[in-house]
Design a protein around this motif. Structure first.
Motif, PDB file in Angstrom:
ATOM      1  N   ASP A  41      45.178  16.443  28.944  1.00  0.00           N
ATOM      2  CA  ASP A  41      44.469  16.065  27.692  1.00  0.00           C
ATOM      3  C   ASP A  41      43.027  15.267  27.869  1.00  0.00           C
ATOM      4  O   ASP A  41      42.328  15.092  26.874  1.00  0.00           O
ATOM      5  CB  ASP A  41      45.814  14.871  27.187  1.00  0.00           C
ATOM      6  N   GLU A  42      43.001  14.412  28.802  1.00  0.00           N
ATOM      7  CA  GLU A  42      41.928  13.632  29.044  1.00  0.00           C
ATOM      8  C   GLU A  42      41.211  13.759  30.302  1.00  0.00           C
ATOM      9  O   GLU A  42      41.167  12.866  31.274  1.00  0.00           O
ATOM     10  CB  GLU A  42      42.357  12.110  28.918  1.00  0.00           C
ATOM     11  N   PRO A  43      40.385  14.904  30.362  1.00  0.00           N
ATOM     12  CA  PRO A  43      39.561  15.163  31.618  1.00  0.00           C
ATOM     13  C   PRO A  43      38.528  14.206  31.808  1.00  0.00           C
ATOM     14  O   PRO A  43      38.024  13.620  30.823  1.00  0.00           O
ATOM     15  CB  PRO A  43      39.019  16.444  31.440  1.00  0.00           C
ATOM     16  N   GLN A  44      38.157  13.839  32.944  1.00  0.00           N
ATOM     17  CA  GLN A  44      37.048  12.763  33.202  1.00  0.00           C
ATOM     18  C   GLN A  44      36.229  13.264  34.375  1.00  0.00           C
ATOM     19  O   GLN A  44      36.674  14.077  35.174  1.00  0.00           O
ATOM     20  CB  GLN A  44      37.667  11.534  33.811  1.00  0.00           C
ATOM     21  N   VAL A  45      35.043  12.892  34.276  1.00  0.00           N
ATOM     22  CA  VAL A  45      34.063  13.091  35.422  1.00  0.00           C
ATOM     23  C   VAL A  45      33.382  11.902  35.971  1.00  0.00           C
ATOM     24  O   VAL A  45      33.024  10.959  34.999  1.00  0.00           O
ATOM     25  CB  VAL A  45      33.019  14.072  35.149  1.00  0.00           C
ATOM     26  N   SER A  46      33.525  11.443  37.139  1.00  0.00           N
ATOM     27  CA  SER A  46      32.881  10.442  37.551  1.00  0.00           C
ATOM     28  C   SER A  46      31.780  10.556  38.775  1.00  0.00           C
ATOM     29  O   SER A  46      32.300  11.993  39.397  1.00  0.00           O
ATOM     30  CB  SER A  46      33.780   9.305  38.031  1.00  0.00           C
ATOM     31  N   TRP A  47      30.743  10.306  38.796  1.00  0.00           N
ATOM     32  CA  TRP A  47      29.822  10.573  39.954  1.00  0.00           C
ATOM     33  C   TRP A  47      29.005   9.389  40.394  1.00  0.00           C
ATOM     34  O   TRP A  47      28.897   8.284  39.722  1.00  0.00           O
ATOM     35  CB  TRP A  47      28.777  11.660  39.616  1.00  0.00           C
ATOM     36  N   LYS A  48      28.539   9.407  41.737  1.00  0.00           N
ATOM     37  CA  LYS A  48      27.743   8.345  42.381  1.00  0.00           C
ATOM     38  C   LYS A  48      26.387   8.970  42.804  1.00  0.00           C
ATOM     39  O   LYS A  48      26.296   9.884  43.351  1.00  0.00           O
ATOM     40  CB  LYS A  48      28.537   7.899  43.304  1.00  0.00           C
ATOM     41  N   ILE A  49      25.377   8.255  42.434  1.00  0.00           N
ATOM     42  CA  ILE A  49      24.037   8.676  42.775  1.00  0.00           C
ATOM     43  C   ILE A  49      23.328   7.455  43.072  1.00  0.00           C
ATOM     44  O   ILE A  49      23.058   6.579  42.272  1.00  0.00           O
ATOM     45  CB  ILE A  49      23.269   9.429  41.572  1.00  0.00           C
ATOM     46  N   LYS A  50      22.567   7.223  44.047  1.00  0.00           N
ATOM     47  CA  LYS A  50      21.742   6.387  44.476  1.00  0.00           C
ATOM     48  C   LYS A  50      22.606   4.847  44.335  1.00  0.00           C
ATOM     49  O   LYS A  50      22.123   4.097  43.629  1.00  0.00           O
ATOM     50  CB  LYS A  50      20.314   6.114  43.824  1.00  0.00           C
ATOM     51  N   ASP A  51      23.756   4.844  44.974  1.00  0.00           N
ATOM     52  CA  ASP A  51      24.692   3.700  44.833  1.00  0.00           C
ATOM     53  C   ASP A  51      25.138   3.466  43.330  1.00  0.00           C
ATOM     54  O   ASP A  51      25.951   2.408  42.992  1.00  0.00           O
ATOM     55  CB  ASP A  51      24.116   2.641  45.684  1.00  0.00           C
ATOM     56  N   GLU A  52      24.616   4.053  42.339  1.00  0.00           N
ATOM     57  CA  GLU A  52      25.047   3.735  41.097  1.00  0.00           C
ATOM     58  C   GLU A  52      26.156   4.846  40.575  1.00  0.00           C
ATOM     59  O   GLU A  52      26.270   5.731  40.848  1.00  0.00           O
ATOM     60  CB  GLU A  52      23.928   3.998  39.983  1.00  0.00           C
ATOM     61  N   ARG A  53      27.299   4.180  40.138  1.00  0.00           N
ATOM     62  CA  ARG A  53      28.446   4.848  39.605  1.00  0.00           C
ATOM     63  C   ARG A  53      28.517   5.144  38.052  1.00  0.00           C
ATOM     64  O   ARG A  53      28.149   4.315  37.194  1.00  0.00           O
ATOM     65  CB  ARG A  53      29.795   3.882  39.864  1.00  0.00           C
ATOM     66  N   HIS A  54      28.645   6.338  37.756  1.00  0.00           N
ATOM     67  CA  HIS A  54      28.607   6.660  36.370  1.00  0.00           C
ATOM     68  C   HIS A  54      30.190   7.471  36.109  1.00  0.00           C
ATOM     69  O   HIS A  54      30.628   8.239  37.121  1.00  0.00           O
ATOM     70  CB  HIS A  54      27.824   7.846  36.092  1.00  0.00           C
ATOM     71  N   SER A  55      30.577   7.456  34.944  1.00  0.00           N
ATOM     72  CA  SER A  55      31.633   8.346  34.460  1.00  0.00           C
ATOM     73  C   SER A  55      31.552   8.637  32.880  1.00  0.00           C
ATOM     74  O   SER A  55      30.926   8.070  32.170  1.00  0.00           O
ATOM     75  CB  SER A  55      33.221   7.577  34.760  1.00  0.00           C
ATOM     76  N   SER A  56      32.245   9.762  32.719  1.00  0.00           N
ATOM     77  CA  SER A  56      32.219  10.190  31.222  1.00  0.00           C
ATOM     78  C   SER A  56      33.653  11.168  31.123  1.00  0.00           C
ATOM     79  O   SER A  56      34.325  11.778  31.930  1.00  0.00           O
ATOM     80  CB  SER A  56      30.992  11.231  31.449  1.00  0.00           C
ATOM     81  N   THR A  57      34.016  10.861  29.696  1.00  0.00           N
ATOM     82  CA  THR A  57      35.316  11.603  29.323  1.00  0.00           C
ATOM     83  C   THR A  57      34.846  13.007  28.888  1.00  0.00           C
ATOM     84  O   THR A  57      33.883  12.921  28.374  1.00  0.00           O
ATOM     85  CB  THR A  57      35.817  10.806  28.553  1.00  0.00           C
ATOM     86  N   LEU A  58      35.560  13.859  29.176  1.00  0.00           N
ATOM     87  CA  LEU A  58      35.096  15.414  28.916  1.00  0.00           C
ATOM     88  C   LEU A  58      36.196  15.734  27.713  1.00  0.00           C
ATOM     89  O   LEU A  58      37.184  15.244  27.567  1.00  0.00           O
ATOM     90  CB  LEU A  58      35.197  16.321  30.013  1.00  0.00           C
ATOM     91  N   PRO A  59      35.801  16.803  26.832  1.00  0.00           N
ATOM     92  CA  PRO A  59      36.694  17.418  25.885  1.00  0.00           C
ATOM     93  C   PRO A  59      38.065  17.789  26.639  1.00  0.00           C
ATOM     94  O   PRO A  59      38.049  18.335  27.492  1.00  0.00           O
ATOM     95  CB  PRO A  59      35.929  18.488  25.197  1.00  0.00           C
ATOM     96  N   LYS A  60      39.039  17.688  25.774  1.00  0.00           N
ATOM     97  CA  LYS A  60      40.276  18.184  26.263  1.00  0.00           C
ATOM     98  C   LYS A  60      40.193  19.590  26.376  1.00  0.00           C
ATOM     99  O   LYS A  60      39.609  20.418  25.736  1.00  0.00           O
ATOM    100  CB  LYS A  60      41.269  17.846  24.681  1.00  0.00           C
ATOM    101  N   GLY A  61      41.083  19.778  27.503  1.00  0.00           N
ATOM    102  CA  GLY A  61      41.031  21.068  27.934  1.00  0.00           C
ATOM    103  C   GLY A  61      39.937  21.680  28.758  1.00  0.00           C
ATOM    104  O   GLY A  61      39.922  23.039  29.345  1.00  0.00           O
ATOM    105  N   THR A  62      38.974  20.902  29.140  1.00  0.00           N
ATOM    106  CA  THR A  62      37.868  21.141  29.996  1.00  0.00           C
ATOM    107  C   THR A  62      38.228  21.639  31.356  1.00  0.00           C
ATOM    108  O   THR A  62      39.584  21.074  31.938  1.00  0.00           O
ATOM    109  CB  THR A  62      36.847  19.855  30.232  1.00  0.00           C
ATOM    110  N   ARG A  63      37.529  22.678  31.750  1.00  0.00           N
ATOM    111  CA  ARG A  63      37.928  23.423  33.100  1.00  0.00           C
ATOM    112  C   ARG A  63      36.782  23.341  34.143  1.00  0.00           C
ATOM    113  O   ARG A  63      35.988  22.733  33.616  1.00  0.00           O
ATOM    114  CB  ARG A  63      38.672  24.689  32.891  1.00  0.00           C
ATOM    115  N   HIS A  64      36.997  24.130  35.050  1.00  0.00           N
ATOM    116  CA  HIS A  64      35.892  24.133  36.213  1.00  0.00           C
ATOM    117  C   HIS A  64      34.471  24.562  35.517  1.00  0.00           C
ATOM    118  O   HIS A  64      33.690  23.895  35.862  1.00  0.00           O
ATOM    119  CB  HIS A  64      36.200  24.828  37.201  1.00  0.00           C
ATOM    120  N   THR A  65      34.469  25.599  34.563  1.00  0.00           N
ATOM    121  CA  THR A  65      33.342  26.023  34.129  1.00  0.00           C
ATOM    122  C   THR A  65      32.490  25.061  33.492  1.00  0.00           C
ATOM    123  O   THR A  65      31.233  24.664  33.742  1.00  0.00           O
ATOM    124  CB  THR A  65      33.523  27.160  33.264  1.00  0.00           C
ATOM    125  N   GLU A  66      33.390  24.244  32.593  1.00  0.00           N
ATOM    126  CA  GLU A  66      32.451  23.193  32.026  1.00  0.00           C
ATOM    127  C   GLU A  66      32.121  22.076  32.710  1.00  0.00           C
ATOM    128  O   GLU A  66      31.131  21.268  32.590  1.00  0.00           O
ATOM    129  CB  GLU A  66      33.698  22.670  30.571  1.00  0.00           C
TER     130      GLU A  66
END
Ligand code: ADP
Length: 411
Positions: A41-66
């Motif tokens: 229901d609530e896919p998330q993506v989080s990432w770190k670049i140059k020591d900065e952390r970011h995150s974002s919620t993705l649409p329901k049902g998001t899979r690997h392709t998205e």
């Protein structure tokens, strides 16, 4: 950002996708992240670049392709220097069956072979195939390389990988020991050889990868000759939630006497057993160590059984190998738990192991080196780095006519 050649490492799990952009020469990570709860229901993506952390919620049902689209359109588009220095994509693939003893450039035949292994890794291989397909669309110019968890163990001799079952099950159905965590066991084998001043093809080690999943491998002359995981990752050591070895008669007992169905047996052995099942508290070693200190009997018993069973395997692998240059601890528990290492080595005092208490306490995540006394059987802690192996293999397999191809990445 100035940077040298980079490899995008993708690890597609059944409901997650870990990614990292890494320098294959030295393992420096420029960017890393994870897409989680994919298909939920609530896919998330989080990432770190140059020591900065970011995150974002993705649409329901998001899979690997998205997630891969998000990586291209949102993350890498803001960091064109990284994107433009990509020379290859390395995919972790859990099961390569008997077809792959090394990493390979992905082509249609490789994709078909990974599909043929779906029965052996029904949760993982379909996710890897989805990731490979999506990465091909997102990065059509980049070579893609598959790095298999099973590949390192393809050197096992027949007497180590054939079960004592009717031989036709192997011949007709591929039922045998395959082993997992091969990329990690290979990494620590290479690093142990460096630390011991030996060439890889003459090093003999017992490599204990202890994380949530745990396996142990006997390495002779740099090659795996036996390993504790089997047809599936369930066999062998006690793990976070997996039982490891049990009497196979248990399955009939559960089915015929206690009315367990196959799914219940699967859940029991894979998800409710191990450290969690014994302690009735947690699968997490840190939690158990603290609880045991506070007097929790189940936690203490879980740690005792974990160490006892591990020590038995180490003893058995001394019988497998003509010589042992080092015992190596790696994985989240192996790298961090001085308590587990101490208990295991104490159990093994009869065959020459002795812990150096100060070295054992000093061994911290990110460092490697000995934890044994100078007079005893050599024991090392080596932080594993599977992503770096994947990045290195991918860089080495890049064909010379690829854009951004950097010949210095080839050996
Ligand atoms: P995975 O197999 O999921 O990759 P990890 O290799 O990250 O797992 O290992 C996770 C395990 O490592 C957990 O049981 C965790 O409690 C244990 N661990 C991590 N840090 C410590 C620590 N400082 N002391 C004891 N155990 C630890």
């Amino acid at each position: 950002m100035s940077c040298t050649s980079q490899v995008l490492v993708l690890n597609c799990g059944s409901s997650s996708l870990k990614f990292a952009v890494m320098d294959p020469h030295d393992g420096t990570v420029a960017m890393s992240g994870i897409g989680e709860a994919l298909g939920h229901d609530e896919p998330q993506v989080s990432w770190k670049i140059k020591d900065e952390r970011h995150s974002s919620t993705l649409p329901k049902g998001t899979r690997h392709t998205e997630v891969i689209r998000f990586l291209v359109d949102t993350i890498l588009s803001q960091h064109p220097a990284l994107r433009d220095h990509l020379i290859a994509i390395g995919h972790r693939v859990v099961h390569g069956g008997e077809k792959f003893s090394h990493s390979v450039l992905i082509n249609d035949a490789v994709v078909s072979a990974i599909k043929e292994c779906v029965a052996l890794a029904p949760l993982h291989n379909p996710a890897h195939l989805a990731g490979i397909e999506a990465a091909k669309v997102a990065f059509p110019a980049l070579p893609q390389v598959a790095v298999f968890d099973t590949a390192f163990h393809q050197s096992m001799p027949r007497h180590a990988y054939i079960y004592a079952l009717p031989y036709s099950l192997y011949r007709d159905n591929g039922i045998r020991r395959y082993g997992m965590h091969g990329t990690s066991h290979r990494f620590v084998t290479e690093r142990a050889a460096e630390l011991l001043n030996l060439s890889v093809n003459e090093v003999n080690i017992i490599s204990a990868h202890l994380g949530n999943g745990a396996s142990i491998t006997a390495v002779h002359n740099g090659r795996s000759v036996d390993t504790s995981m089997g047809l599936t990752p369930l066999e062998g050591l006690v793990m976070g939630t997996r039982s490891g070895d049990v009497d196979p008669g248990l399955l009939m007992h559960l089915g015929s006497r206690m009315d367990f169905g196959l799914k219940e047996i699967n859940d029991l052995l894979n998800k409710k057993s191990g450290l969690l099942g014994i302690s009735e508290l947690s699968n997490d070693c840190r939690t158990l160590e603290k609880a045991a200190t506070d007097g929790h009997d189940g936690a203490q018993l879980a740690l005792d059984i974990f160490c006892y069973r591990l020590a038995k395997y180490i003893g058995a692998y001394h019988a497998v190998l003509p010589q042992v240059d080092a015992l190596v601890f790696t994985g989240g528990i192996g790298e961090n738990s001085s308590l587990i290492r101490h208990k295991v080595m104490t159990q093994l005092s009869g065959i020459g192991y002795a812990v150096d208490i100060e070295r054992n306490e000093r061994a911290r995540f990110g460092e490697d080196g000995p934890i044994s006394t100078d007079q005893s059987a050599v024991t090392l802690v080596i932080p594993t780095n599977e992503e770096w192996v994947i990045a290195r293999d991918a860089a080495e397999l890049v064909p010379p006519d690829t854009p951004n191809h950097d010949p210095s990445t080839r050996e």
